[in-house]
Design an enzyme around this catalytic site. Sequence first.
Site, PDB file in Angstrom:
ATOM      1  N   LYS A   1      -2.421  -6.510  -0.402  1.00 52.01           N
ATOM      2  CA  LYS A   1      -2.804  -6.636   1.010  1.00 52.01           C
ATOM      3  C   LYS A   1      -4.083  -7.473   1.149  1.00 52.01           C
ATOM      4  O   LYS A   1      -4.154  -8.382   1.971  1.00 52.01           O
ATOM      5  CB  LYS A   1      -2.996  -5.225   1.594  1.00 52.01           C
ATOM      6  CG  LYS A   1      -3.409  -5.200   3.041  1.00 52.01           C
ATOM      7  CD  LYS A   1      -3.032  -3.888   3.688  1.00 52.01           C
ATOM      8  CE  LYS A   1      -4.008  -2.760   3.395  1.00 52.01           C
ATOM      9  NZ  LYS A   1      -5.323  -2.961   4.046  1.00 52.01           N
ATOM     10  N   SER A   2      -5.089  -7.171   0.327  1.00 54.11           N
ATOM     11  CA  SER A   2      -6.366  -7.901   0.430  1.00 54.11           C
ATOM     12  C   SER A   2      -6.174  -9.387   0.143  1.00 54.11           C
ATOM     13  O   SER A   2      -6.746 -10.243   0.822  1.00 54.11           O
ATOM     14  CB  SER A   2      -7.375  -7.334  -0.578  1.00 54.11           C
ATOM     15  OG  SER A   2      -7.734  -6.034  -0.228  1.00 54.11           O
TER      16      SER A   2
ATOM     17  N   ARG B   1      -6.503 -12.783   2.796  1.00 52.04           N
ATOM     18  CA  ARG B   1      -7.370 -13.922   2.472  1.00 52.04           C
ATOM     19  C   ARG B   1      -6.556 -15.200   2.295  1.00 52.04           C
ATOM     20  O   ARG B   1      -6.986 -16.284   2.689  1.00 52.04           O
ATOM     21  CB  ARG B   1      -8.177 -13.600   1.207  1.00 52.04           C
ATOM     22  CG  ARG B   1      -9.264 -12.543   1.481  1.00 52.04           C
ATOM     23  CD  ARG B   1      -9.699 -11.872   0.191  1.00 52.04           C
ATOM     24  NE  ARG B   1     -10.853 -10.995   0.356  1.00 52.04           N
ATOM     25  CZ  ARG B   1     -10.795  -9.731   0.815  1.00 52.04           C
ATOM     26  NH1 ARG B   1      -9.628  -9.187   1.170  1.00 52.04           N
ATOM     27  NH2 ARG B   1     -11.899  -8.999   0.906  1.00 52.04           N
TER      28      ARG B   1
ATOM     29  N   GLY C   1      -8.368  -3.405   9.565  1.00 45.01           N
ATOM     30  CA  GLY C   1      -9.819  -3.533   9.461  1.00 45.01           C
ATOM     31  C   GLY C   1     -10.214  -4.803   8.721  1.00 45.01           C
ATOM     32  O   GLY C   1     -11.176  -5.479   9.088  1.00 45.01           O
TER      33      GLY C   1
ATOM     34  N   SER D   1     -19.384  -2.805   0.823  1.00 42.97           N
ATOM     35  CA  SER D   1     -18.156  -3.125   1.557  1.00 42.97           C
ATOM     36  C   SER D   1     -17.746  -4.568   1.309  1.00 42.97           C
ATOM     37  O   SER D   1     -18.484  -5.506   1.635  1.00 42.97           O
ATOM     38  CB  SER D   1     -18.373  -2.919   3.060  1.00 42.97           C
ATOM     39  OG  SER D   1     -17.359  -3.589   3.783  1.00 42.97           O
TER      40      SER D   1
ATOM     41  N   ASP E   1      -9.710   2.842  -1.853  1.00 44.52           N
ATOM     42  CA  ASP E   1      -8.446   3.135  -1.151  1.00 44.52           C
ATOM     43  C   ASP E   1      -7.574   4.140  -1.914  1.00 44.52           C
ATOM     44  O   ASP E   1      -6.519   4.533  -1.423  1.00 44.52           O
ATOM     45  CB  ASP E   1      -7.655   1.842  -0.927  1.00 44.52           C
ATOM     46  CG  ASP E   1      -8.341   0.939   0.098  1.00 44.52           C
ATOM     47  OD1 ASP E   1      -9.159   1.448   0.891  1.00 44.52           O
ATOM     48  OD2 ASP E   1      -8.057  -0.266   0.096  1.00 44.52           O
TER      49      ASP E   1
ATOM     50  N   ARG F   1     -10.616  10.020   6.491  1.00 39.53           N
ATOM     51  CA  ARG F   1      -9.770  10.379   5.342  1.00 39.53           C
ATOM     52  C   ARG F   1     -10.211  11.659   4.647  1.00 39.53           C
ATOM     53  O   ARG F   1      -9.380  12.359   4.056  1.00 39.53           O
ATOM     54  CB  ARG F   1      -9.691   9.221   4.337  1.00 39.53           C
ATOM     55  CG  ARG F   1      -8.743   8.162   4.788  1.00 39.53           C
ATOM     56  CD  ARG F   1      -8.382   7.148   3.717  1.00 39.53           C
ATOM     57  NE  ARG F   1      -7.416   6.211   4.288  1.00 39.53           N
ATOM     58  CZ  ARG F   1      -7.255   4.954   3.908  1.00 39.53           C
ATOM     59  NH1 ARG F   1      -8.004   4.463   2.921  1.00 39.53           N
ATOM     60  NH2 ARG F   1      -6.353   4.184   4.487  1.00 39.53           N
TER      61      ARG F   1
HETATM   62  C1  S3P Z   1     -10.801  -4.351   1.755  1.00 40.98           C
HETATM   63  C2  S3P Z   1     -11.972  -3.685   1.527  1.00 40.98           C
HETATM   64  C3  S3P Z   1     -12.108  -2.222   1.610  1.00 40.98           C
HETATM   65  C4  S3P Z   1     -10.758  -1.527   1.599  1.00 40.98           C
HETATM   66  C5  S3P Z   1      -9.761  -2.204   2.501  1.00 40.98           C
HETATM   67  C6  S3P Z   1      -9.560  -3.648   2.069  1.00 40.98           C
HETATM   68  C7  S3P Z   1     -10.782  -5.824   1.639  1.00 40.98           C
HETATM   69  O1  S3P Z   1     -12.770  -1.893   2.809  1.00 40.98           O
HETATM   70  O2  S3P Z   1     -10.898  -0.176   1.963  1.00 40.98           O
HETATM   71  O3  S3P Z   1      -8.507  -1.545   2.456  1.00 40.98           O
HETATM   72  O4  S3P Z   1      -9.680  -6.413   1.572  1.00 40.98           O
HETATM   73  O5  S3P Z   1     -11.868  -6.425   1.604  1.00 40.98           O
HETATM   74  P1  S3P Z   1     -14.390  -1.810   2.899  1.00 40.98           P
HETATM   75  O6  S3P Z   1     -14.934  -3.161   2.700  1.00 40.98           O
HETATM   76  O7  S3P Z   1     -14.651  -1.310   4.304  1.00 40.98           O
HETATM   77  O8  S3P Z   1     -14.773  -0.813   1.849  1.00 40.98           O
END
Ligand code: S3P
Length: 425
Positions: free
Chosen positions: A21-22, A26, A92, A165, A313, A344
Amino acid sequence: MDRHLFPTRSLRGSLRVPGDKSVTHRGLMLGALAQGESWLYHPLKAGDTLSTAGVMRALGAEIHEEGAHFRIRGVGLALKEPGDILDCGNAGTLIRLVSGLLAGQEMFTVLTGDASLRRRPMGRVTAPLRQMGARIDGRDGGRLAPLAIRGGGLKGIRYELPVASAQVKSAVLLAGLFAEGETEVTEPAPTRDHTERIFRHYGLPIEVQGNRIRTHRAQPFAARDLTVPGDFSSAAFFLVAALITPDSEVTLEGVGLNPTRTGLLTVLKEMGADLSWEVTEGQDGEPVGWIRARSSQLKGVAVDPSLIPLMVDEIPILSAAAAWAEGETFIPGLEELRVKESDRLEAIAKNLNNLGVKTEVGPDWIRIFGGSVQQGRVEPFHDHRIAMAFAVCGLQTGVTVHDAEWASISFPSFWEDLDRLRGKD
Ligand code: S3P
């Protein structure tokens, strides 16, 4: 939709989990910013990343679904002012990273999302982006979405992240691509480094020195194909499922094994898990390989808080493992869990309680007393990872998962893949 899982005796087989997903978020953003056409191979096509594709299209990129892949025609750094607000859905990562991009563009945009996203803290990105010169407004003084951004005229900053983060780090680095001078971010602890790796893949400016990461203004850059590894966070559900189910062996192939993501492997090993893995290739800057899990009698542990950002996560699925372990598991350093897709910590404690497992919860920690899982009901609280983690927790006893469709935010084939491993094809 309720999903009833009858007690599972054994899990066997091998599987390729969907794309990370990350990396997909990107890949879509940078493919959209690049000049020319590129392919994003094996991306995650799920609620969150389809939101990103929608937002990048509204900003002028062409994104076509071609079978399992995306073909992207980028805009060469100059995004188009959209004619409407941008809906980030539940994602998010999307709203925070794209805020960084939009801060750098001479235009007006409004970002919003679903009820969960509109409750999540945005001050952590609006504060540094305002320091760089972006004009951002939003509810509660810019701490909550909807966010209205008028970008452009950015100056580089040195920024110490107040929280570990990757989303905030990435938002500032993306804005740094449009800023005058150098932008430097200092992390309090290492977090996932996909942004740094993808910058290198595209030849964008990036320098990493310990916990300091620097970038500067980018020139238009050429489109380049990118292959997305399997998502470790999705693999984690089946790893733990195999560990806690008797007579089980599951192999996951093509999984991203970036060390900033795999803290869970360290903790499960310490709990006595029969786990093996190997990095077999480097794929466009990300290590990729296989992981195998076999049934194991786990024991409770006290988790080292410095590992939490490397498994942020995976706390829900680690909690499911702890529920099956002998003795107590203590997990500290969980303040960030309060502001994920759901609270959570609360969601974990409630679901464990529904399944007969005793817990104690503090402001940023949980203690789980393992060994007494019973049949019960899972309440996801509109959170994909809670739905999947506690479905796994209840596999052996049988479980009913309420609103099971939430899994499709990050793992649309989760229920079918689980059925395949349970031999219910
Ligand atoms: C992510 C960073 C994390 C993670 C989210 C994906 C990312 O969040 O929990 O599922 O892709 O950079 P945080 O940066 O708020 O920890």
